[in-house]
Motif scaffolding. Structure first.
Motif, short mmCIF file in Angstrom:
data_model
loop_
_atom_site.label_atom_id
_atom_site.label_comp_id
_atom_site.label_asym_id
_atom_site.label_seq_id
_atom_site.Cartn_x
_atom_site.Cartn_y
_atom_site.Cartn_z
N ILE A 70 8.49 -1.03 1.62
CA ILE A 70 7.42 -0.38 2.10
C ILE A 70 7.39 -1.04 3.70
N SER A 71 6.63 -0.07 4.57
CA SER A 71 6.33 -0.53 5.81
C SER A 71 5.43 0.34 6.54
N LEU A 72 4.89 -0.27 7.66
CA LEU A 72 3.98 0.50 8.46
C LEU A 72 4.39 1.03 9.78
N ASP A 73 3.85 2.04 10.27
CA ASP A 73 4.31 2.07 11.87
C ASP A 73 3.46 1.27 12.59
N GLY A 74 3.57 1.53 13.94
CA GLY A 74 3.05 0.59 15.04
C GLY A 74 1.43 0.55 14.88
N ALA A 75 0.99 1.91 14.89
CA ALA A 75 -0.69 2.17 14.73
C ALA A 75 -0.88 1.99 13.27
N LYS A 76 -0.27 1.80 12.33
CA LYS A 76 -0.59 1.27 11.01
C LYS A 76 -1.34 2.37 10.34
N ASN A 77 -1.10 3.63 10.85
CA ASN A 77 -1.50 4.62 10.09
C ASN A 77 -0.70 5.67 9.46
N THR A 78 0.64 5.14 9.55
CA THR A 78 1.64 5.89 8.63
C THR A 78 2.41 4.82 7.70
N VAL A 79 2.54 5.00 6.35
CA VAL A 79 3.35 4.01 5.58
C VAL A 79 4.29 4.57 5.08
N TYR A 80 5.48 3.91 5.00
CA TYR A 80 6.63 4.32 4.46
C TYR A 80 7.20 3.75 3.24
N LEU A 81 8.00 4.60 2.36
CA LEU A 81 8.62 3.87 1.11
C LEU A 81 10.03 4.39 1.44
N ARG A 82 10.86 3.28 1.75
CA ARG A 82 12.44 3.27 1.56
C ARG A 82 12.67 3.15 0.29
N MET A 83 13.37 4.24 -0.29
CA MET A 83 13.81 3.71 -1.63
C MET A 83 15.68 3.97 -1.66
N MET A 84 16.08 3.10 -2.26
CA MET A 84 17.51 3.24 -2.24
C MET A 84 18.08 2.97 -3.55
N ASN A 85 19.42 3.51 -3.80
CA ASN A 85 20.02 3.28 -5.13
C ASN A 85 19.42 3.92 -6.11
N LEU A 86 18.86 5.04 -5.96
CA LEU A 86 17.78 5.72 -7.04
C LEU A 86 18.67 6.14 -8.25
N ASN A 87 17.70 6.11 -9.29
CA ASN A 87 18.22 6.56 -10.67
C ASN A 87 17.13 7.28 -11.23
N PRO A 88 17.75 7.87 -12.26
CA PRO A 88 16.79 8.99 -12.97
C PRO A 88 15.48 8.23 -13.28
N ALA A 89 15.41 7.01 -13.63
CA ALA A 89 13.99 6.42 -14.15
C ALA A 89 12.99 6.62 -13.00
N ASP A 90 13.71 6.53 -11.79
CA ASP A 90 12.59 6.85 -10.64
C ASP A 90 12.11 8.07 -10.39
N THR A 91 12.42 8.93 -11.14
CA THR A 91 11.76 10.30 -11.28
C THR A 91 10.19 10.02 -11.58
N ALA A 92 9.57 10.70 -10.56
CA ALA A 92 8.16 10.45 -10.92
C ALA A 92 7.15 11.23 -9.51
N VAL A 93 6.00 11.45 -9.82
CA VAL A 93 5.11 11.83 -8.47
C VAL A 93 4.67 10.50 -7.75
N TYR A 94 5.08 10.54 -6.60
CA TYR A 94 4.58 9.18 -5.86
C TYR A 94 3.25 9.68 -5.08
N TYR A 95 2.43 8.60 -5.15
CA TYR A 95 1.10 8.63 -4.66
C TYR A 95 0.93 7.60 -3.65
N CYS A 96 0.48 8.13 -2.51
CA CYS A 96 -0.09 6.99 -1.43
C CYS A 96 -1.50 6.79 -1.67
N ASN A 97 -2.05 5.69 -1.46
CA ASN A 97 -3.32 5.04 -1.61
C ASN A 97 -3.70 4.09 -0.57
N GLY A 98 -4.96 4.24 -0.19
CA GLY A 98 -5.45 3.14 0.89
C GLY A 98 -6.90 2.79 0.51
N PHE A 99 -7.12 1.45 0.78
CA PHE A 99 -8.40 1.30 0.41
C PHE A 99 -9.16 0.20 1.32
#
Length: 119
Positions: A70-99
């Motif tokens: 997980i990472s943020l851009d310089g302005a901290k308004n965009t968050v990334y999730l880099r996912m590698m070596n994916l497998n079928p168990a990673d199949t899902a709906v991915y949600y972003c949350n801020g609090f």
């Protein structure tokens, strides 16, 4: 109010990689941290990763550590999730949350982005 919009999901073969993006807009200054969650078919929603907008500290679900980043851009308004070596168990709906924190904490959610990993 804060709006969160995810993108970057899709279909990928096992062993492949994807990067999800979550763009925050609106009144983002009070956001304390950002998180990625996922919900696989028939399962409960689970926390994937967390990043503080204050000091950049990160937390990962143990069994995803090393494959997801997980990472943020310089302005901290965009968050990334880099996912590698994916497998079928990673199949899902991915949600972003801020609090926010404080006397009246708020929690904001994106609409989700589907990630499907084929075997």
């Amino acid at each position: 109010q804060v709006q969160l919009v995810e993108s970057g999901g899709g279909l990928v073969q096992a062993g492949g990689s994807l990067t999800l993006t979550c763009a925050a807009s609106g009144r983002t200054a009070p956001l304390y941290a950002m998180r990625w969650f996922r919900r696989a078919p028939g399962k409960e929603r689970e926390l994937v990763a967390y990043i503080s907008r204050v000091d950049g500290d990160t937390i990962y679900t143990d069994y995803l550590k090393g494959r997801f980043t997980i990472s943020l851009d310089g302005a901290k308004n965009t968050v990334y999730l880099r996912m590698m070596n994916l497998n079928p168990a990673d199949t899902a709906v991915y949600y972003c949350n801020g609090f926010t924190k404080g006397d009246k904490p708020e929690s904001y959610w994106g609409q989700g982005t589907q990630v499907t990993v084929s075997s």
